[in-house]
Design a protein around this motif. Sequence first.
Motif, PDB file in Angstrom:
ATOM      1  N   MET A  62      10.289  -3.762   1.507  1.00  0.00           N
ATOM      2  CA  MET A  62       9.576  -2.615   2.076  1.00  0.00           C
ATOM      3  C   MET A  62       8.932  -1.737   0.997  1.00  0.00           C
ATOM      4  N   MET A  63       9.105  -2.106  -0.266  1.00  0.00           N
ATOM      5  CA  MET A  63       8.552  -1.329  -1.381  1.00  0.00           C
ATOM      6  C   MET A  63       7.053  -1.112  -1.175  1.00  0.00           C
ATOM      7  N   ILE A  64       6.622   0.109  -1.407  1.00  0.00           N
ATOM      8  CA  ILE A  64       5.210   0.476  -1.305  1.00  0.00           C
ATOM      9  C   ILE A  64       4.642   0.475  -2.725  1.00  0.00           C
ATOM     10  N   ASP A  65       3.734  -0.447  -2.987  1.00  0.00           N
ATOM     11  CA  ASP A  65       3.118  -0.549  -4.309  1.00  0.00           C
ATOM     12  C   ASP A  65       1.609  -0.620  -4.126  1.00  0.00           C
ATOM     13  N   LEU A  66       0.916   0.359  -4.647  1.00  0.00           N
ATOM     14  CA  LEU A  66      -0.539   0.415  -4.492  1.00  0.00           C
ATOM     15  C   LEU A  66      -1.271  -0.384  -5.555  1.00  0.00           C
ATOM     16  N   GLU A  67      -0.556  -0.817  -6.574  1.00  0.00           N
ATOM     17  CA  GLU A  67      -1.195  -1.459  -7.718  1.00  0.00           C
ATOM     18  C   GLU A  67      -2.011  -2.701  -7.350  1.00  0.00           C
ATOM     19  N   GLY A  68      -1.504  -3.546  -6.501  1.00  0.00           N
ATOM     20  CA  GLY A  68      -2.198  -4.790  -6.184  1.00  0.00           C
ATOM     21  C   GLY A  68      -3.110  -4.711  -4.974  1.00  0.00           C
ATOM     22  N   VAL A  69      -3.281  -3.539  -4.397  1.00  0.00           N
ATOM     23  CA  VAL A  69      -4.088  -3.393  -3.185  1.00  0.00           C
ATOM     24  C   VAL A  69      -5.571  -3.429  -3.545  1.00  0.00           C
ATOM     25  N   SER A  70      -6.271  -4.465  -3.015  1.00  0.00           N
ATOM     26  CA  SER A  70      -7.697  -4.581  -3.339  1.00  0.00           C
ATOM     27  C   SER A  70      -8.536  -5.156  -2.198  1.00  0.00           C
ATOM     28  N   SER A  71      -7.899  -5.459  -1.063  1.00  0.00           N
ATOM     29  CA  SER A  71      -8.652  -6.069   0.043  1.00  0.00           C
ATOM     30  C   SER A  71      -8.138  -5.544   1.386  1.00  0.00           C
ATOM     31  N   ASP A  72      -8.879  -5.854   2.428  1.00  0.00           N
ATOM     32  CA  ASP A  72      -8.448  -5.475   3.771  1.00  0.00           C
ATOM     33  C   ASP A  72      -7.117  -6.136   4.135  1.00  0.00           C
ATOM     34  N   ARG A  73      -6.907  -7.340   3.655  1.00  0.00           N
ATOM     35  CA  ARG A  73      -5.637  -8.033   3.912  1.00  0.00           C
ATOM     36  C   ARG A  73      -4.477  -7.253   3.296  1.00  0.00           C
ATOM     37  N   ASP A  74      -4.675  -6.757   2.086  1.00  0.00           N
ATOM     38  CA  ASP A  74      -3.645  -5.940   1.429  1.00  0.00           C
ATOM     39  C   ASP A  74      -3.377  -4.662   2.214  1.00  0.00           C
ATOM     40  N   LEU A  75      -4.457  -4.067   2.756  1.00  0.00           N
ATOM     41  CA  LEU A  75      -4.283  -2.862   3.574  1.00  0.00           C
ATOM     42  C   LEU A  75      -3.479  -3.169   4.828  1.00  0.00           C
ATOM     43  N   ALA A  76      -3.731  -4.333   5.437  1.00  0.00           N
ATOM     44  CA  ALA A  76      -2.994  -4.715   6.637  1.00  0.00           C
ATOM     45  C   ALA A  76      -1.512  -4.907   6.319  1.00  0.00           C
ATOM     46  N   LEU A  77      -1.207  -5.514   5.179  1.00  0.00           N
ATOM     47  CA  LEU A  77       0.195  -5.691   4.781  1.00  0.00           C
ATOM     48  C   LEU A  77       0.869  -4.341   4.535  1.00  0.00           C
ATOM     49  N   LEU A  78       0.168  -3.461   3.871  1.00  0.00           N
ATOM     50  CA  LEU A  78       0.696  -2.128   3.596  1.00  0.00           C
ATOM     51  C   LEU A  78       0.893  -1.352   4.901  1.00  0.00           C
ATOM     52  N   ALA A  79      -0.074  -1.433   5.786  1.00  0.00           N
ATOM     53  CA  ALA A  79       0.043  -0.757   7.086  1.00  0.00           C
ATOM     54  C   ALA A  79       1.237  -1.305   7.859  1.00  0.00           C
ATOM     55  N   GLY A  80       1.450  -2.618   7.797  1.00  0.00           N
ATOM     56  CA  GLY A  80       2.601  -3.225   8.480  1.00  0.00           C
ATOM     57  C   GLY A  80       3.924  -2.701   7.931  1.00  0.00           C
ATOM     58  N   ARG A  81       4.009  -2.567   6.622  1.00  0.00           N
ATOM     59  CA  ARG A  81       5.224  -2.009   6.018  1.00  0.00           C
ATOM     60  C   ARG A  81       5.455  -0.575   6.488  1.00  0.00           C
ATOM     61  N   LEU A  82       4.387   0.212   6.463  1.00  0.00           N
ATOM     62  CA  LEU A  82       4.511   1.599   6.889  1.00  0.00           C
ATOM     63  C   LEU A  82       4.918   1.699   8.357  1.00  0.00           C
ATOM     64  N   THR A 102       6.718  -0.479  10.019  1.00  0.00           N
ATOM     65  CA  THR A 102       8.135  -0.852  10.069  1.00  0.00           C
ATOM     66  C   THR A 102       9.009   0.304   9.581  1.00  0.00           C
ATOM     67  N   ILE A 103       8.604   0.913   8.503  1.00  0.00           N
ATOM     68  CA  ILE A 103       9.358   2.041   7.938  1.00  0.00           C
ATOM     69  C   ILE A 103       9.400   3.201   8.925  1.00  0.00           C
ATOM     70  N   SER A 104       8.281   3.462   9.598  1.00  0.00           N
ATOM     71  CA  SER A 104       8.218   4.593  10.535  1.00  0.00           C
ATOM     72  C   SER A 104       9.161   4.408  11.718  1.00  0.00           C
ATOM     73  N   LYS A 105       9.520   3.164  12.015  1.00  0.00           N
ATOM     74  CA  LYS A 105      10.405   2.868  13.152  1.00  0.00           C
ATOM     75  C   LYS A 105      11.864   2.726  12.740  1.00  0.00           C
ATOM     76  N   SER A 106      12.140   2.766  11.442  1.00  0.00           N
ATOM     77  CA  SER A 106      13.494   2.565  10.946  1.00  0.00           C
ATOM     78  C   SER A 106      14.372   3.792  11.200  1.00  0.00           C
ATOM     79  N   LYS A 107      15.363   3.621  12.062  1.00  0.00           N
ATOM     80  CA  LYS A 107      16.293   4.719  12.342  1.00  0.00           C
ATOM     81  C   LYS A 107      17.098   5.070  11.094  1.00  0.00           C
ATOM     82  N   ASP A 108      17.429   4.058  10.302  1.00  0.00           N
ATOM     83  CA  ASP A 108      18.180   4.308   9.070  1.00  0.00           C
ATOM     84  C   ASP A 108      17.363   5.155   8.095  1.00  0.00           C
ATOM     85  N   PHE A 109      16.068   4.861   7.988  1.00  0.00           N
ATOM     86  CA  PHE A 109      15.204   5.634   7.094  1.00  0.00           C
ATOM     87  C   PHE A 109      15.070   7.069   7.584  1.00  0.00           C
TER      88      PHE A 109
END
Length: 183
Positions: free
Chosen positions: A113-133, A135-142
């Motif tokens: 679930m680590m958020i790392d902006l370093e390798g983000v360079s395409s729409d696909r990367d944005l979709a992966l990052l959005a998916g992580r966010l 998931t994180i937003s729904k985590s009761k533990d978080f």
Amino acid sequence: MAREMEIQIMGMDSEMDPSQMMAQGEAEGMVDQLRQAEEEEMQGLAPTGDFSKSALNSLVRAHNKVSSLFDMETYPDFSEGLEEFPARFVRELMMIAQAVSDAIDADILDAEMMIDLEGVSSDRDLALLAGRLETISKSKDFKRFLKEASGLEEEEAEEEVVESKPAEEMGDDDIEELMRARV
């Protein structure tokens, strides 16, 4: 008259003497320099690429779900595609990334679930990052982790506020106790 208008425009108190005005002006200049340096730092961390409006806005929606857990202002949708993230958006993502990193360190979230902006360079990367966010937003533990961390900060702030006597009223024992508490 012109000097008074300048003072009002700059927000300075006309009762200040010139040295106070200069000191205030210098302090404001230093604050502006710090803001500019932070802005440049955020721009240096900003992902670059050919990002479409729809991919950016998917990320914004996911970001807003997580940022609401921090009582942050809702980030507005983008009106067009971008090649580089704005500094404010980077700053907010970095803040979320730090909280996620802390949660990973505390075994609240998985390392994936680590958020790392370093390798983000395409729409696909944005979709992966959005998916992580998402998931994180729904985590009761978080969510619980954030509430507990917030509660600890409030308790620490309350502990720091300690009633103290003026130095004249303190005895030797009080002074020694105060010194030990500071060490």
